[in-house]
Structure formats: structure tokens, C-alpha cells
Design a protein around this motif. Structure first.
Motif, mmCIF file in Angstrom:
data_model
loop_
_atom_site.group_PDB
_atom_site.id
_atom_site.type_symbol
_atom_site.label_atom_id
_atom_site.label_comp_id
_atom_site.label_asym_id
_atom_site.label_seq_id
_atom_site.Cartn_x
_atom_site.Cartn_y
_atom_site.Cartn_z
ATOM 1 N N PHE A 62 45.113 42.993 47.475
ATOM 2 C CA PHE A 62 43.751 43.205 47.975
ATOM 3 C C PHE A 62 43.049 44.348 47.241
ATOM 4 N N THR A 63 43.754 45.460 47.046
ATOM 5 C CA THR A 63 43.106 46.646 46.490
ATOM 6 C C THR A 63 42.757 46.516 45.009
ATOM 7 N N LEU B 14 38.899 35.642 48.577
ATOM 8 C CA LEU B 14 39.733 34.484 48.229
ATOM 9 C C LEU B 14 39.918 34.384 46.718
ATOM 10 N N GLY B 15 38.845 34.603 45.966
ATOM 11 C CA GLY B 15 38.942 34.551 44.510
ATOM 12 C C GLY B 15 39.885 35.604 43.968
ATOM 13 N N GLY B 16 39.803 36.809 44.543
ATOM 14 C CA GLY B 16 40.703 37.876 44.115
ATOM 15 C C GLY B 16 42.154 37.567 44.424
ATOM 16 N N ILE B 17 42.402 37.009 45.602
ATOM 17 C CA ILE B 17 43.779 36.667 45.999
ATOM 18 C C ILE B 17 44.348 35.562 45.106
ATOM 19 N N LEU C 162 40.784 32.350 35.756
ATOM 20 C CA LEU C 162 41.002 30.924 36.048
ATOM 21 C C LEU C 162 41.365 30.730 37.519
ATOM 22 N N GLY C 163 42.206 31.621 38.045
ATOM 23 C CA GLY C 163 42.574 31.530 39.455
ATOM 24 C C GLY C 163 41.368 31.733 40.355
#
Length: 296
Positions: free
Chosen positions: A70-71, A111-114, A199-200
Motif C-alpha cells: 500500500f505505502t 486497486l491499480g497500485g495493488i 501493466l498490472g
């Protein structure tokens, strides 16, 4: 100084969600950078302290710092890194809100970051090419989160015209394809982790927009968690409870009504006497009671 801080707080409170996310990213960058500068002035160093906020490629290290998933999406390596990420967030955040809600943007960012972080760790631990780098590779930046917002918007409005400096007007779907294609081409470059995370994030944005078009919001669980966290820090002063003494109040009401009835009966008696015998027949007390009643 106090006025500046107050103004910043008010701007943050009134700003759109993407403005608030920009504020958070910039604040984290300023604090971490200033901390490093001050320590360097005294020939001191935090060593790898900030690495605990960055996302490691090593699964063993990640188990020791799971919060970094998250961070890391609020950390940046330098001025240009955060500048370009925040510019993209500003431009496409405003565009995103034309078709989705503020909570959707907040959820898509996380969500994109995860998803970007998970794909980064998976790639570094699956493909032999990255294995020599696993133990000392860390990732940071909001790029994956921003790409999720870009991809979601492109899915929702693929033909939306985007005007680019020197390139003219281009449809949003082509811009998204160019960005994603660039990441694929440079997946083995020196910034391989960043391109994989992009890409993720893009896949997460497409997943979100496709699901929402079918009536399913895959960011709902993220927003529920964030709302719960925000509510914990939203302290509202509780209004003092009004004390009601039923026994005393009833007794007071009874006494008041009895007193009013007695006074009314007394005035009626005096008026009857006045009609029959005239004003001079009234006693001094009766005259005073009649005078007091006339003033009520």
C-alpha cells in the motif's frame, strides 16, 4: 506559517479526490526528502529505513513488510518522478470523474497500485531473467495507480479526443495502447519493475471498468475499508444528554396548573362582585388582584 497550513488543509478538504491524492503524494515526498536533506547536513543517514515503505521484489522481505503493498504507491524517487506521475493523475483524474464517481477513482487508484505491485513481485520471482535481482530490488511510485485510472477511462470512452502538445488530437484508446505497448517493449530495461507494474495497473483499470459496465464494482471492498479507517479518525463531539427529571417536572406542572386555576377563580369572583356592587365595594386586596390580572 499557521495560516499557510490552515489554507492547505482547507484546499485539501475542498479538493476533488484526485487533488487530495496529489496532496498526499506531494506531502509524503516533501517529508521524506527534507528528512534525508537534514540528516545529510549532519553527516547522518537513515540507511534503508525508507525501504520499509517501498515494495520489495523478494517474497521473504515482503512477508516482513506487507504494508509496503500500500505505502509504495505514495513514495517517489525524485522530483521528475513525482512531477510526471502527478501531472498524469491531474489530467486523467479530472477526465475519469466525468464518467465515474470520486469513490471509484479512489478505489481504482488503490486497486491499480495493488495489482501493479503483485504483478511486479510475481514476475521477479517467476522469470529466471529477474532472479539475480530479486534480493535487492525495490519499487516505488504511483505509476501503476495512475495507469489504472488511464486504462479505465480509455475503456469507458475509447474515442474521447485528447489534445497532445506537438502531436495534435488523438483518441484516448490509442494513447492508452501506446503507453501499454511502450511498457511491453521495455519490460527488460533498467526500469523493468516499473514497466511491469504499469501493466498490472492498466489491467486493473480494465478489469474495474469492464466489471462496472456489467454492474459489478470490484473496488467496493477497498472503499469499505478506507471508509472504516477514515471514520476511526473522524472524532465528532458528542452532544451532552439532556437530563429529564420526570418526578419533579410533573409535580411542578401540577402545582403551576393548580395555582393558575385558583387565580382564575379568584378573578372571576372579583368580577362578579364588581358587576353587582360596583368598584367601590372591592377591598384593597381585590383591587390589587384585579390590577395585576389586567397586566398579564
Amino acid at each position: 506559517m499557521g495560516t499557510i497550513i490552515t489554507d492547505l488543509k482547507e484546499a485539501f478538504r475542498r479538493g476533488n479526490i484526485y487533488i487530495q491524492l496529489i496532496y498526499i503524494n506531494v506531502a509524503v515526498f516533501v517529508v521524506t526528502t527534507l528528512t534525508e536533506v537534514v540528516l545529510q547536513l549532519f553527516n547522518r543517514s537513515l540507511g534503508g529505513v525508507f525501504e520499509w515503505l517501498e515494495l520489495p521484489a523478494s517474497l521473504t522481505q515482503f512477508i516482513m513488510q506487507p504494508w509496503s503493498l500500500f505505502t509504495y504507491m505514495f513514495m517517489h524517487a525524485g522530483f521528475l518522478h513525482i512531477l510526471f506521475n502527478m501531472l498524469w493523475l491531474y489530467w486523467f483524474g479530472a477526465l475519469f470523474l466525468m464518467f465515474f464517481s470520486a469513490k471509484h477513482l479512489r478505489g481504482a487508484y488503490i486497486l491499480g497500485g495493488i495489482c501493479g505491485g503483485l504483478l511486479y513481485m510475481a514476475a521477479y520471482n517467476i522469470f529466471p531473467y529477474f532472479r539475480p535481482m530479486v534480493d535487492y530490488s525495490f519499487m516505488l511510485g504511483a505509476s501503476a495507480s495512475v495507469l489504472a485510472i488511464v486504462a479505465a477511462t480509455a475503456y469507458r470512452e475509447p474515442n474521447y479526443p485528447i489534445r497532445l502538445f506537438l502531436f495534435g488530437t488523438i483518441r484516448l484508446k490509442y494513447l492508452a495502447l501506446i503507453v501499454i505497448g511502450t511498457d511491453l517493449l521495455f519490460i527488460t530495461s533498467s526500469n523493468a519493475g516499473g514497466h511491469i507494474a504499469h501493466l498490472g495497473g492498466a489491467l486493473a483499470g480494465l478489469w474495474f471498468a469492464a466489471g462496472l459496465s456489467k454492474g459489478k464494482d470490484i473496488t467496493a471492498w477497498i472503499n469499505k475499508i478506507l471508509d472504516a479507517i477514515v471514520s476511526l479518525f473522524s472524532f465528532k463531539p458528542r452532544k451532552p444528554k439532556m437530563k429529564v427529571h420526570y418526578g419533579n417536572s410533573r409535580q411542578k406542572d401540577y402545582d403551576y396548573n393548580a395555582r393558575k386555576k385558583s387565580q382564575s377563580e379568584e378573578i372571576d369572583r372579583i368580577l362578579d362582585k364588581l358587576k353587582k356592587s360596583g368598584y367601590e365595594s372591592l377591598t384593597t386586596e381585590e383591587k390589587k388582584s384585579l390590577f395585576d390580572a389586567s397586566k398579564r
